[in-house]
Design a protein around this motif. Structure first.
Motif, PDB file in Angstrom:
ATOM      1  N   GLY A 198       0.782  -1.227   0.000  1.00 46.08           N
ATOM      2  CA  GLY A 198       0.000   0.000   0.000  1.00 46.08           C
ATOM      3  C   GLY A 198       0.816   1.280   0.000  1.00 46.08           C
ATOM      4  N   PHE A 199       0.427   2.142   0.891  1.00 47.96           N
ATOM      5  CA  PHE A 199       0.995   3.484   0.983  1.00 47.96           C
ATOM      6  C   PHE A 199       2.529   3.498   1.018  1.00 47.96           C
ATOM      7  N   TYR A 200       3.113   2.557   1.738  1.00 44.50           N
ATOM      8  CA  TYR A 200       4.575   2.537   1.872  1.00 44.50           C
ATOM      9  C   TYR A 200       5.319   2.366   0.550  1.00 44.50           C
ATOM     10  N   SER A 201       4.613   1.846  -0.449  1.00 49.00           N
ATOM     11  CA  SER A 201       5.305   1.644  -1.722  1.00 49.00           C
ATOM     12  C   SER A 201       5.740   2.985  -2.335  1.00 49.00           C
ATOM     13  N   SER A 202       5.199   4.106  -1.819  1.00 50.17           N
ATOM     14  CA  SER A 202       5.641   5.428  -2.307  1.00 50.17           C
ATOM     15  C   SER A 202       7.147   5.585  -2.153  1.00 50.17           C
ATOM     16  N   PHE A 203       7.696   4.962  -1.097  1.00 46.43           N
ATOM     17  CA  PHE A 203       9.120   5.140  -0.827  1.00 46.43           C
ATOM     18  C   PHE A 203      10.024   4.392  -1.813  1.00 46.43           C
ATOM     19  N   MET A 204       9.411   3.661  -2.730  1.00 47.72           N
ATOM     20  CA  MET A 204      10.213   3.071  -3.809  1.00 47.72           C
ATOM     21  C   MET A 204      10.719   4.167  -4.729  1.00 47.72           C
ATOM     22  N   VAL A 205       9.909   5.224  -4.882  1.00 48.81           N
ATOM     23  CA  VAL A 205      10.256   6.245  -5.866  1.00 48.81           C
ATOM     24  C   VAL A 205      10.527   7.613  -5.250  1.00 48.81           C
ATOM     25  N   ALA A 206      10.198   7.756  -3.954  1.00 47.73           N
ATOM     26  CA  ALA A 206      10.319   9.081  -3.339  1.00 47.73           C
ATOM     27  C   ALA A 206      11.331   9.065  -2.207  1.00 47.73           C
ATOM     28  N   ASP A 207      12.044  10.179  -2.029  1.00 43.81           N
ATOM     29  CA  ASP A 207      12.917  10.269  -0.862  1.00 43.81           C
ATOM     30  C   ASP A 207      12.254  11.061   0.266  1.00 43.81           C
TER      31      ASP A 207
END
Ligand code: ADP
Length: 640
Positions: free
Chosen positions: A127-136
């Motif tokens: 879910g939401f945590y997957s944002s950190f694959m592309v964002a710092d």
């Protein structure tokens, strides 16, 4: 307002580390996860507004906007849905409440570096945590509908996050990602490119029932560009897949919907469509997952079928639509003629819903049946993952019992690796065999070594080996398949073979019976405290004795289960069977005839030992183990 700093919970931190180090090969899916959360938030708001007139929220134009900014390297996904309160943000975003996630992390650690790890990752949505694959850095600004203040959450994913209360925030949630620098110049991962966003939304989120729009970026540096009209462009077709005709929808599209509903990242094993016309119209799109979820047998497991009414999402986990033994089925049911205000209680009582429930259950079972004949390997996966839960239906769904038996598989003496279906068993039945034989027990090995199996093994009669706890229970109902009753080899009399063999055996038994009548009568009387009868056996070839239950009596394993559940049930006496071919038994018979009552104690003890040995052989527990040991030691001593 002061800014508070919090630490992520341990599991959350582990998960974030995995995200930062991009364990998924396909990073694009982060957008699917954010859009999926936004869509859920819009669903929730619409429902809450429907149920609560006084809710101070604007539901007139619900949508999801995606904005990009190449200059600041940011991407924002914004919804005007339900939003989150301050506490909800801490709870939902800062911790991982899902126990399945913790288990997943443990398994992943164990499998680290192996190919199994990849498989595990593939099955798991974060879910939401997957944002950190592309964002710092990720910022979430949210305001819960009906509340006046908002909350800003920020984190770089490295152990802590900050939270701040803000006075003015639009209703709903905006998630802003500051994209990692390395990705921006990489065409493949250029998440500020409209082309890329369009492609991802089309691929993963086309079916979302709310408009997913792209807000065009202001032209670079051009003076006055901000004054130009910036019409948002709707990217998804919003067409519910279940309402589109079958040939219009690709497998990939089905799979994306499945992922949205199930939060399971692996493709489903089977997709099932059902279209009911007439007075009560509905469409169903159901999925059988390719693996069982971790918590399938835990209390409170949520069933996965969502109810829609005329394309409007009404509820998750609609238990009225699926029987408990099919709780692993995920999907959507869209009914045309229900009120948007329908409640769980009303659904449980609605006759039309009950009819729908029956039809859906039958449809799932018939799909499994087709899979069984057309795609045996796929069926094998199904059975491995869901067989145990499906068998619960043998207890609860009387109407479909035979259908469930028909799609079930069982371990068998016929093959030591592959399970058999009842259809295959019946095809292999011997001449004169009327029943389907089985034995229940703790393990395959314990069952195979049980004395009850001896004659069956000698005659080559196939026996099903049932080792699931639930097996003890459903077999009690003595179900039949194809007109043949399932019979325990540890119950009642055994008779199999051709008519001729049966006649022969009967004559022989009669002769033996006369020969042993004295011993049997005497033993029945002497052991009357423990068994209800002592008789000759036709199921033994090498053991001296075994204990069987009367045809309709409850087995000891089931008695134990009832007792474990706190039910007070009386001890049921069983039957001791003797093997007249065994020299211990024939010797005892001779001794009894010769010495009879004169040698009461010695013969009595031998009779008791014979009983206890039979009990031990089937894995039972002795009533008085110390007495057994004393008698046994005494006899061993005499052999020295
Ligand atoms: P999941 O969606 O699998 O539950 P997430 O980590 O993506 O897991 O989200 C956790 C929870 O945070 C969601 O279940 C939801 O309650 C809340 N949430 C996430 N995004 C939003 C959003 N855009 N609006 C409202 N709540 C949200």
């Amino acid at each position: 307002m002061p800014t508070e700093t919090f630490e992520f919970q341990v599991e959350a931190r582990q998960l974030l580390q995995m995200m930062i180090h991009s364990i998924y090969s396909n990073k694009d899916v982060f957008l699917r996860e954010l859009v999926s959360n936004a869509s859920d938030a819009l669903d929730k708001l619409r429902l809450e507004a429907l149920r609560d007139d006084s809710l101070d929220a604007d539901v007139s134009d619900l949508h999801i906007d995606i904005e990009t900014d190449r200059q600041t390297r940011t991407l924002t996904v914004r919804d005007n849905g339900i939003g989150m309160s301050h506490d909800e943000v801490v709870q939902l975003i800062g911790t991982i409440a899902n126990s399945g996630t913790a288990k997943f992390l443990r398994e992943l650690k164990e499998a680290e570096g192996t190919t199994a790890a990849e498989g595990l990752i593939g099955q798991f949505g974060v879910g939401f945590y997957s944002s950190f694959m592309v964002a710092d850095e990720v910022t979430l600004l949210t305001r819960r509908a009906g509340e006046s203040q908002g909350t800003r959450w920020t984190s770089s994913g490295e152990g802590t996050y900050t939270i701040e209360t803000v006075d003015s925030a639009p209703q709903g949630t905006a998630v802003t990602l500051r994209l990692k620098p390395e990705d921006v110049d990489d065409q493949l991962h250029d998440y500020v490119s409209p082309w890329k966003i369009r492609e991802i939304v089309k691929r993963y989120s086309d079916f979302i029932t709310w408009p997913v729009r792209m807000v065009p970026e202001a032209a670079d540096g051009a003076e006055g560009a901000d004054d130009a009209p910036r019409e948002p462009e709707t990217l998804n077709s919003m067409k519910a897949l279940w309402a589109r005709s079958r040939d219009e929808v690709t497998d990939d599209e089905y799979h994306e919907l499945y992922k949205h509903i199930s939060h399971d990242w692996s493709a489903p094993l089977e997709t099932i469509r059902l279209q009911a016309e007439g007075t009560f119209e509905y469409q169903a799109l159901l999925f059988i997952p390719s693996h069982a979820p971790q918590d399938l047998f835990m209390q409170g497991y949520q069933r996965g079928v969502q109810l829609y009414v005329k394309r409007v999402f009404i509820m998750d986990d609609c238990e009225a639509l699926m029987p408990p033994y099919l709780r692993f089925v995920k999907g959507v049911v869209d009914a045309q003629d229900l009120s948007l205000n329908v409640s769980r209680e009303i659904l449980q009582q609605d006759r039309q819903i009950q009819l729908m429930h029956r039809r859906l259950a039958k449809k799932v079972l018939s799909t499994v049946k087709d899979m069984m004949s057309a795609e045996p390997e796929r069926y094998a996966t199904f059975w491995r993952e869901f067989g145990r839960v499906l068998k619960e239906g043998l207890l609860s769904d009387f109407e479909n019992r035979e259908a469930i038996l028909g799609v079930s598989s069982f371990a068998t003496t016929h093959d030591k690796d592959e399970p058999t279906t009842l259809r295959q068993y019946v095809e292999r039945m011997k001449d004169g065999q009327e029943h389907i034989f089985y034995l229940t027990g703790e393990s395959r090995q314990a069952i195979e070594n049980s004395p009850h199996m001896e004659a069956f093994r000698a005659k080559g009669v196939e026996v099903l080996l049932l080792t699931d706890p639930v097996d003890e229970v459903w077999v009690e109902a003595e179900p039949a398949f194809d007109g043949k009753q399932l019979r325990s080899v540890a119950k009642g009399e055994v008779d199999f073979g051709t008519e001729e063999e049966k006649k022969e055996a009967a004559t022989e038994r009669e002769g033996r019976q006369q020969e042993y009548a004295g011993l049997l009568g005497w033993m029945t009387e002497r052991l009357s405290g423990t068994v209800k009868e002592v008789r000759l056996s036709s199921r033994l070839t090498v053991s001296p004795a075994c204990i069987v239950s009367d045809t309709h009596d409850v087995t000891p394993a089931l008695q134990n289960m009832y007792r474990a559940m706190g039910q007070d049930i009386p001890q049921v006496k069983r039957i001791l069977e003797l093997n007249p071919e065994h020299s211990l038994v024939s010797g005892l018979n001779r001794a009894h005839a010769e010495r009879g009552e004169e040698d009461g104690a010695g013969l009595q003890e031998t009779a008791e030992l014979l009983h206890d040995l039979a009990l031990l052989a089937e894995g039972g527990e002795l009533g008085d183990p110390s007495r057994f040991v004393r008698l046994m030691a005494d006899r061993l001593e005499r052999t020295l």
